[in-house]
Design an enzyme around this catalytic site. Structure first.
Site, mmCIF file in Angstrom:
data_model
loop_
_atom_site.group_PDB
_atom_site.id
_atom_site.type_symbol
_atom_site.label_atom_id
_atom_site.label_comp_id
_atom_site.label_asym_id
_atom_site.label_seq_id
_atom_site.Cartn_x
_atom_site.Cartn_y
_atom_site.Cartn_z
ATOM 1 N N GLY A 165 0.837 -1.194 0.000
ATOM 2 C CA GLY A 165 0.000 0.000 0.000
ATOM 3 C C GLY A 165 0.870 1.240 0.000
ATOM 4 O O GLY A 165 2.059 1.163 0.296
ATOM 5 N N CYS A 174 5.311 -6.119 1.360
ATOM 6 C CA CYS A 174 5.682 -4.697 1.389
ATOM 7 C C CYS A 174 5.036 -3.997 2.597
ATOM 8 O O CYS A 174 5.338 -4.323 3.724
ATOM 9 C CB CYS A 174 5.313 -4.040 0.060
ATOM 10 S SG CYS A 174 6.126 -2.463 -0.185
ATOM 11 N N TYR A 175 4.103 -3.066 2.377
ATOM 12 C CA TYR A 175 3.459 -2.404 3.511
ATOM 13 C C TYR A 175 2.821 -3.431 4.451
ATOM 14 O O TYR A 175 2.812 -3.263 5.663
ATOM 15 C CB TYR A 175 2.400 -1.407 3.008
ATOM 16 C CG TYR A 175 1.637 -0.725 4.111
ATOM 17 C CD1 TYR A 175 2.105 0.451 4.674
ATOM 18 C CD2 TYR A 175 0.452 -1.274 4.603
ATOM 19 C CE1 TYR A 175 1.412 1.074 5.710
ATOM 20 C CE2 TYR A 175 -0.249 -0.672 5.633
ATOM 21 C CZ TYR A 175 0.234 0.506 6.180
ATOM 22 O OH TYR A 175 -0.448 1.104 7.202
ATOM 23 N N HIS A 190 7.696 -7.388 -4.225
ATOM 24 C CA HIS A 190 6.369 -7.817 -4.706
ATOM 25 C C HIS A 190 6.445 -9.141 -5.470
ATOM 26 O O HIS A 190 6.858 -9.159 -6.624
ATOM 27 C CB HIS A 190 5.769 -6.732 -5.597
ATOM 28 C CG HIS A 190 5.366 -5.524 -4.834
ATOM 29 N ND1 HIS A 190 4.134 -5.388 -4.236
ATOM 30 C CD2 HIS A 190 6.059 -4.411 -4.503
ATOM 31 C CE1 HIS A 190 4.073 -4.248 -3.590
ATOM 32 N NE2 HIS A 190 5.233 -3.625 -3.742
ATOM 33 N N GLU A 222 4.022 -10.778 -6.632
ATOM 34 C CA GLU A 222 2.904 -10.917 -7.568
ATOM 35 C C GLU A 222 3.190 -10.351 -8.957
ATOM 36 O O GLU A 222 2.477 -10.647 -9.905
ATOM 37 C CB GLU A 222 1.643 -10.277 -6.979
ATOM 38 C CG GLU A 222 1.654 -8.760 -6.829
ATOM 39 C CD GLU A 222 2.307 -8.263 -5.543
ATOM 40 O OE1 GLU A 222 3.161 -8.979 -4.978
ATOM 41 O OE2 GLU A 222 1.995 -7.133 -5.121
ATOM 42 N N SER A 226 -27.048 -6.725 -23.144
ATOM 43 C CA SER A 226 -26.465 -5.831 -24.155
ATOM 44 C C SER A 226 -25.838 -6.616 -25.291
ATOM 45 O O SER A 226 -25.487 -6.053 -26.320
ATOM 46 C CB SER A 226 -25.399 -4.955 -23.503
ATOM 47 O OG SER A 226 -24.263 -5.753 -23.186
ATOM 48 N N GLY A 227 -25.670 -7.926 -25.080
ATOM 49 C CA GLY A 227 -24.979 -8.718 -26.090
ATOM 50 C C GLY A 227 -23.484 -8.795 -25.820
ATOM 51 O O GLY A 227 -22.772 -9.548 -26.467
ATOM 52 N N GLY A 228 -23.012 -8.011 -24.851
ATOM 53 C CA GLY A 228 -21.617 -8.106 -24.432
ATOM 54 C C GLY A 228 -21.418 -9.382 -23.635
ATOM 55 O O GLY A 228 -22.383 -9.993 -23.177
ATOM 56 N N VAL A 229 -20.152 -9.775 -23.451
ATOM 57 C CA VAL A 229 -19.908 -11.077 -22.831
ATOM 58 C C VAL A 229 -20.418 -11.131 -21.385
ATOM 59 O O VAL A 229 -20.963 -12.141 -20.949
ATOM 60 C CB VAL A 229 -18.413 -11.479 -22.950
ATOM 61 C CG1 VAL A 229 -17.510 -10.494 -22.272
ATOM 62 C CG2 VAL A 229 -18.175 -12.873 -22.402
ATOM 63 N N ASP A 230 -20.316 -10.023 -20.651
ATOM 64 C CA ASP A 230 -20.710 -10.057 -19.239
ATOM 65 C C ASP A 230 -22.213 -10.307 -19.079
ATOM 66 O O ASP A 230 -22.620 -11.200 -18.332
ATOM 67 C CB ASP A 230 -20.350 -8.741 -18.535
ATOM 68 C CG ASP A 230 -18.892 -8.382 -18.706
ATOM 69 O OD1 ASP A 230 -18.103 -9.292 -19.051
ATOM 70 O OD2 ASP A 230 -18.532 -7.211 -18.521
ATOM 71 N N SER A 231 -23.024 -9.531 -19.790
ATOM 72 C CA SER A 231 -24.464 -9.709 -19.600
ATOM 73 C C SER A 231 -24.939 -11.023 -20.234
ATOM 74 O O SER A 231 -25.858 -11.662 -19.730
ATOM 75 C CB SER A 231 -25.256 -8.508 -20.125
ATOM 76 O OG SER A 231 -25.155 -8.383 -21.515
ATOM 77 N N LYS A 268 -12.536 -10.481 -16.124
ATOM 78 C CA LYS A 268 -13.046 -10.641 -17.494
ATOM 79 C C LYS A 268 -12.649 -11.980 -18.133
ATOM 80 O O LYS A 268 -13.469 -12.667 -18.724
ATOM 81 C CB LYS A 268 -12.514 -9.501 -18.356
ATOM 82 C CG LYS A 268 -13.181 -9.378 -19.695
ATOM 83 C CD LYS A 268 -14.337 -8.445 -19.570
ATOM 84 C CE LYS A 268 -14.990 -8.097 -20.856
ATOM 85 N NZ LYS A 268 -16.082 -7.136 -20.591
#
Ligand code: XMP
Length: 509
Positions: free
Chosen positions: A51, A78-79, A165, A167, A219-224, A365
């Site tokens: 952080g 780290c922090y 770090h 990661e 909406s036709g997007g992948v999420d919805s 995503k």
């Protein structure tokens, strides 16, 4: 489950990803969560993130110190390591020199977290404070030239700290350190798969929703689309979807989507055609924020009118993803970044007295795409580039008119055709055309032209939080420019946007 306590580092999502890549489930929580709540959740281990704060600053974020008494393995990064040391009676001080970038790590103990890590190893440092005295029970496990206490361990209590770090990609052996923590120290099992996620979340949806009706803005997007599929699998015909065609979609998109969604989702979908309303509302509006607000408002009105026809709806489903959730929770317990006003349907649930269902809240995503695949969604619906809610309106600088929409649609279609033909569609996070309705002089045949400019935007990104302009081959760009100038009336010049995000954004408005 692994719990990540968020002290505000820019790398937190990366920690979560690293854990999940190993098929271990994890959650990110703010430091305000108390030890009793944590105990209740029964995590196998806790990671304290980095952080921007300094542990001896009064306002720097602090977690509940009682976590060190829970008997749960803890890794401070780290922090997070400095917080641990300070909480347990060691000492942290401003380092003589800030350390930022690569450092050579000498491994003192090649066991525990460092099992399988040869010395020296490269690591990525980013800190202004250092640990200078260790609490009882701790020993040093690795050091760098500038940071003698670069890694520590108290094996008896299963407490570990890394000043660097693990990661980030710049710490090549970092993945091994995290793996050792997850499996040797915390004894996690690799049970987090998309199949198990899908099964669990269907059960959860059934329990939450029962026999009530859910509505969903598709909406036709992948999420919805994935949200719709998942909920449909869980509750069948009690899901009703509403697709609002705002007239601001790409060329032939509404038609194509309708056909694909009908073919692949056996879901009840109501189509609301409202292009006229949106254009009317946008008349004479030049300011980007005003455009967004107007589109948001009309969307809500159209959606609400449609939703009201579904008398028994009690739940509203949304395809909210994890980055949206995290963005609204800061290290200090309050919102940090404001998510753009209609990344979601904002005020709707409250106004319509609907309860929210957000089955993708914990996913990134690429995980959503994997889930879609697991659920049998065809590639053409999984691999759609993201498209903003306000659509082409925020890609036309200045007023949105039917004429300008037509120019942009044609130019955008030509661009996408080339991108697809050349096999770039999936490699790019997004690729699209922007209309700059200023005029410039050109020559076509023997005549002078005086017409609009099209800008091409193509970016690579992992999550849209940062993005870089795509290094597309020059001959591809040349082909795009040729096609647009030859085929699209009203355009005589094409330019390529070479701004990264930040400081630019992906969309132009
Ligand atoms: P920016 O322009 O902020 O965009 O770099 C980041 C990502 O978000 C998309 N975007 C939106 N998506 N509603 C959406 O659903 C919006 O209002 C909106 N504005 C931007 C953008 O396409 C990019 O993927």
């Amino acid at each position: 489950m692994i719990l990540i306590i968020d002290f505000g580092s820019q790398y937190n999502q990366l920690i979560a990803r690293r854990v999940r890549e190993r098929r271990v489930y994890c959650r990110i929580l703010p430091p305000t969560v108390d030890a009793d709540e944590i105990k209740e959740m029964n995590p196998k281990g806790i990671i304290l993130s980095g952080g921007p704060g300094s542990i001896y600053e009064e306002n720097s974020p602090k977690a509940d110190k009682r976590i060190f008494g829970l008997g749960v393995p803890i890794l401070g990064i780290c922090y997070g390591m400095q917080f641990m040391i300070d909480a347990l009676g060691g000492e942290v001080q401003a380092a003589g020199r800030r350390e930022y970038g690569f450092a050579r790590l000498e491994v003192v103990e090649d066991e525990g977290l460092f099992k399988g890590v040869a010395s020296p190893a490269e690591c990525w440092m980013s800190h202004g404070d250092s640990v200078i005295a260790l609490p009882e029970g701790f020993k040093i496990t690795a050091a760098t030239a500038n940071t003698p206490i670069a890694a520590i361990a108290d094996p008896a209590r299963n407490l570990f700290g890394l000043q660097f770090h693990p990661e980030v990609e710049h710490t090549p052996k970092g993945k091994i350190l995290l793996k050792n923590f997850l499996f040797d120290v915390c004894r996690c099992k690799r049970t987090w798969t998309m199949k198990s996620f899908a099964e669990e979340s269907m059960v959860r949806i059934q329990q939450t929703v029962g026999r009530k009706r859910v509505i969903l803005g598709l909406s036709g997007g992948v999420d919805s689309t994935v949200t719709a599929l998942l909920i449909h699998r869980a509750i069948g015909k009690n899901l009703t979807c509403i697709f609002v065609d705002n007239g601001l979609l790409r060329k032939d998109e509404a038609k194509q989507l309708k056909e694909r969604l009908t073919r692949h989702l056996e879901v009840d979908i109501r189509y609301a055609r409202a292009g006229g309303k949106f254009l009317e509302g946008l008349k004479g509006v030049l300011d980007p924020e005003k455009k967004r607000k107007i589109i948001g408002r009309i969307f809500m009105e159209v959606f609400e009118a449609e939703a009201k026809k579904i008398a028994d709806a009690e739940f509203l489903a949304q395809g909210t993803l994890y980055p949206d959730v995290i963005e609204s929770v800061s290290a200090f317990g309050g919102p940090t970044a404001v998510i753009k006003s209609h990344h979601n349907v904002g005020g709707l649930p409250k106004r319509m007295k609907l309860k929210l269902v957000e089955p993708l809240r914990e996913l990134f995503k690429d995980e959503v795409r994997r889930l879609g695949k697991e659920l049998g969604l065809p590639e053409e619906l999984i691999w759609r580039q993201p498209f903003p809610g306000p659509g082409l309106a925020i890609r036309i600088l200045g007023e949105v008119t039917a004429k300008r929409l037509k120019i942009l649609r044609e130019a955008d279609a030509a661009l996408l055709e080339v991108i697809r033909e050349r096999g770039y569609y999936r490699k790019l996070w997004q690729s699209f055309a922007v209309l700059i309705p200023a005029k410039s002089v050109g020559v076509m045949g023997d005549s002078r032209t005086y017409e609009h400019i099209i800008a091409i935007r193509a970016v690579t990104s992992k999550d849209a939080m940062t993005a870089d302009w795509a290094r597309l081959p020059h001959d591809l760009l040349g082909e795009v420019a040729n096609r647009i100038i030859n085929e699209v009336r009203g355009v005589n010049r094409v330019v390529y946007d070479i701004s990264s995000k930040p400081p630019g954004t992906i969309e132009w408005e």
